[in-house]
Design an enzyme around this catalytic site. Structure first.
Site, mmCIF file in Angstrom:
data_model
loop_
_atom_site.group_PDB
_atom_site.id
_atom_site.type_symbol
_atom_site.label_atom_id
_atom_site.label_comp_id
_atom_site.label_asym_id
_atom_site.label_seq_id
_atom_site.Cartn_x
_atom_site.Cartn_y
_atom_site.Cartn_z
ATOM 1 N N HIS A 1 6.072 -31.076 10.195
ATOM 2 C CA HIS A 1 5.448 -29.800 9.799
ATOM 3 C C HIS A 1 4.409 -29.998 8.692
ATOM 4 C CE1 HIS A 1 8.360 -28.005 12.381
ATOM 5 N NE2 HIS A 1 9.336 -28.544 11.691
ATOM 6 N N CYS B 1 3.018 -3.424 3.951
ATOM 7 C CA CYS B 1 2.234 -2.250 4.353
ATOM 8 C C CYS B 1 2.960 -1.618 5.528
ATOM 9 C CB CYS B 1 0.783 -2.601 4.657
ATOM 10 S SG CYS B 1 0.528 -3.721 6.037
ATOM 11 N N ASP C 1 0.879 -1.170 0.000
ATOM 12 C CA ASP C 1 0.000 0.000 0.000
ATOM 13 C C ASP C 1 0.919 1.225 0.000
ATOM 14 O OD1 ASP C 1 0.942 0.223 2.587
ATOM 15 O OD2 ASP C 1 -1.031 0.195 3.556
ATOM 16 N N THR D 1 2.593 -1.757 8.989
ATOM 17 C CA THR D 1 2.998 -2.726 10.019
ATOM 18 C C THR D 1 3.168 -4.132 9.464
ATOM 19 O OG1 THR D 1 0.672 -3.209 10.427
ATOM 20 C CG2 THR D 1 1.694 -1.514 11.828
ATOM 21 N N HIS E 1 9.381 -24.290 8.706
ATOM 22 C CA HIS E 1 8.284 -24.922 9.448
ATOM 23 C C HIS E 1 6.909 -24.695 8.825
ATOM 24 C CE1 HIS E 1 10.637 -25.132 13.515
ATOM 25 N NE2 HIS E 1 11.287 -25.661 12.498
HETATM 26 C C1 RB5 Z 1 -1.727 2.546 6.567
HETATM 27 O O1 RB5 Z 1 -1.659 3.731 7.282
HETATM 28 C C2 RB5 Z 1 -1.579 1.368 7.503
HETATM 29 O O2 RB5 Z 1 -2.769 1.210 8.244
HETATM 30 C C3 RB5 Z 1 -1.291 0.105 6.728
HETATM 31 O O3 RB5 Z 1 -0.154 0.310 5.968
HETATM 32 C C4 RB5 Z 1 -0.990 -1.116 7.533
HETATM 33 O O4 RB5 Z 1 -0.093 -0.906 8.560
HETATM 34 C C5 RB5 Z 1 -2.164 -1.888 7.993
HETATM 35 O O5 RB5 Z 1 -2.089 -2.934 8.630
#
Ligand code: RB5
Length: 366
Positions: A134, A66, A8, A68, A99
């Protein structure tokens, strides 16, 4: 390798660096976007595109990024066949291959530094899956994925109710319910439904690794571990299910429990019980085709527990919520396998719509 990649807006910068690295390493790369760090987008859109193309084997692996990594991981893992691993360092990246046979690596651009991320992806691409134990675990995930949401938790009452509503079972049950079905066909159908259910009921039996020589090469195979299985029909109706169970588990030992309902107290009272010698160390399956009030099954489980049986499951053909709750409330450690859950009980204690008095229909008795 053919690699699908997407991010993203939060992951655009890291994505373009990883793309460059992958191309330098000689991989074929398909970038599913997004391409601007300024224009906000919704990560599920890119996650689904990438994950579906990996699941369809258009690409060998996927990389999703993304902020996180969490959103991309959640979305990608909704796609059948995807094992998307959110990794934070070399260790988790390598273990996710060894695994979990991860086919998508997910990175958090706001969590993991550029250099670490690049090294992780590089190492992840070449790390093999270890297989062995596994594979068994992944097989369980794959099986669940093909038939999700069948392990209904009875919530506050505890215990699992697994509804085995395979089309073949549903068809046979439809004929079984029909009042025009004659006793001979009725008996055969009860037997067939039970043996089809055994496939589901034994899904979690432990297996052990062995090595065999095929005509072509030596290979590792899985056989049932040497665990003992006992089956306990509740008299009389449970007997109708016994042959079906034994047709797939012929070495199971057999016990019998007979209970009648006291006309005054309406409580189940034992009139017969006989068990195989090693029942306390066996995995025990109780057979009772109609789980109505649940009183009889609840008492049968208590009888088995009293003599020291540890592992008990119940196989019924039709149950009602009241019976399931009664059993789970008293025995939250016991799983119930059923082919169908009907609406309720009528004033005479018959399951509705049900199939009538199963013992009378099995044995043509009155
Ligand atoms: C975008 O701001 C953020 O929410 C997205 O990149 C991600 O971390 C979502 O899990």
């Amino acid at each position: 390798m053919k690699i699908a990649i997407a991010s993203d807006h939060a992951g655009v910068t890291l994505k373009s660096e990883i793309c460059k690295m992958l191309l330098d390493l000689g991989h074929e790369v398909k970038d599913f976007g997004t391409y601007s760090a300024e224009a906000r987008v919704d990560y599920p859109d890119m996650a689904f595109l990438t994950a579906e193309s990996v699941a369809a084997h258009k690409y060998d692996r996927g990389v999703l990024i993304c902020g996180t990594g969490i959103g991309m991981m959640l979305a990608a893992n909704k796609v059948q066949g995807i094992r998307a691993a959110l990794c934070h360092d070399q260790f988790t990246a390598l273990l996710s291959r060894r695994h979990n046979d991860s086919n998508i690596i997910v990175l958090g651009a706001r969590v993991t530094g550029m250099d670490v991320a690049k090294e992780m992806v590089k190492a992840w691409l070449v790390e093999p899956f270890e297989g062995g134990r596994h594979s068994i675990r992944l097989q369980k995930i794959t099986s669940y994925e093909q038939k999700p949401n069948t392990m209904l938790n009875a919530g506050a009452k505890g215990g699992r109710t697994i509804v085995f509503d395979h089309p073949l079972v549903r068809h046979k049950l439809a004929v079984l319910r029909d009042k025009a079905t004659a006793p001979k066909d009725f008996r055969e159908l009860v037997k067939e439904i039970t043996s089809l259910m055994v496939y589901e009921v034994t899904r979690d039996l432990p297996v052990k690794e062995e090595v065999v020589e095929t005509p072509l090469k030596q290979t590792t195979v899985f056989k049932l571990a040497d665990s003992k299985i006992a089956v306990v029909p509740i008299l009389r109706a449970g007997l109708g299910m016994l042959d079906g169970f034994l047709s797939l588990v012929p070495n199971a030992t057999i016990g019998h429990i007979g209970l009648y309902r006291d006309p005054d107290s309406l409580k189940p009272v034992e009139y017969y019980s006989k068990y195989p010698a090693d029942i306390t160390t066996s995995t025990v399956f109780i057979l009772d085709p109609m789980l109505a009030t649940g009183g009889t099954v609840k008492e049968a489980i208590s009888m088995l527990k009293k003599i020291g049986v540890k592992s008990i499951s119940v196989i019924s053909i039709i149950a009602v919520p009241q019976g399931i709750d009664t059993v789970h409330e008293a025995h939250p450690d016991v799983d119930i396998f059923v082919a169908a859950i009907d609406e309720n009980l009528n004033d005479y204690g018959y399951i509705v719509p049900g199939l009538g008095d199963i013992s009378n229909r099995l044995f043509a008795a009155k």
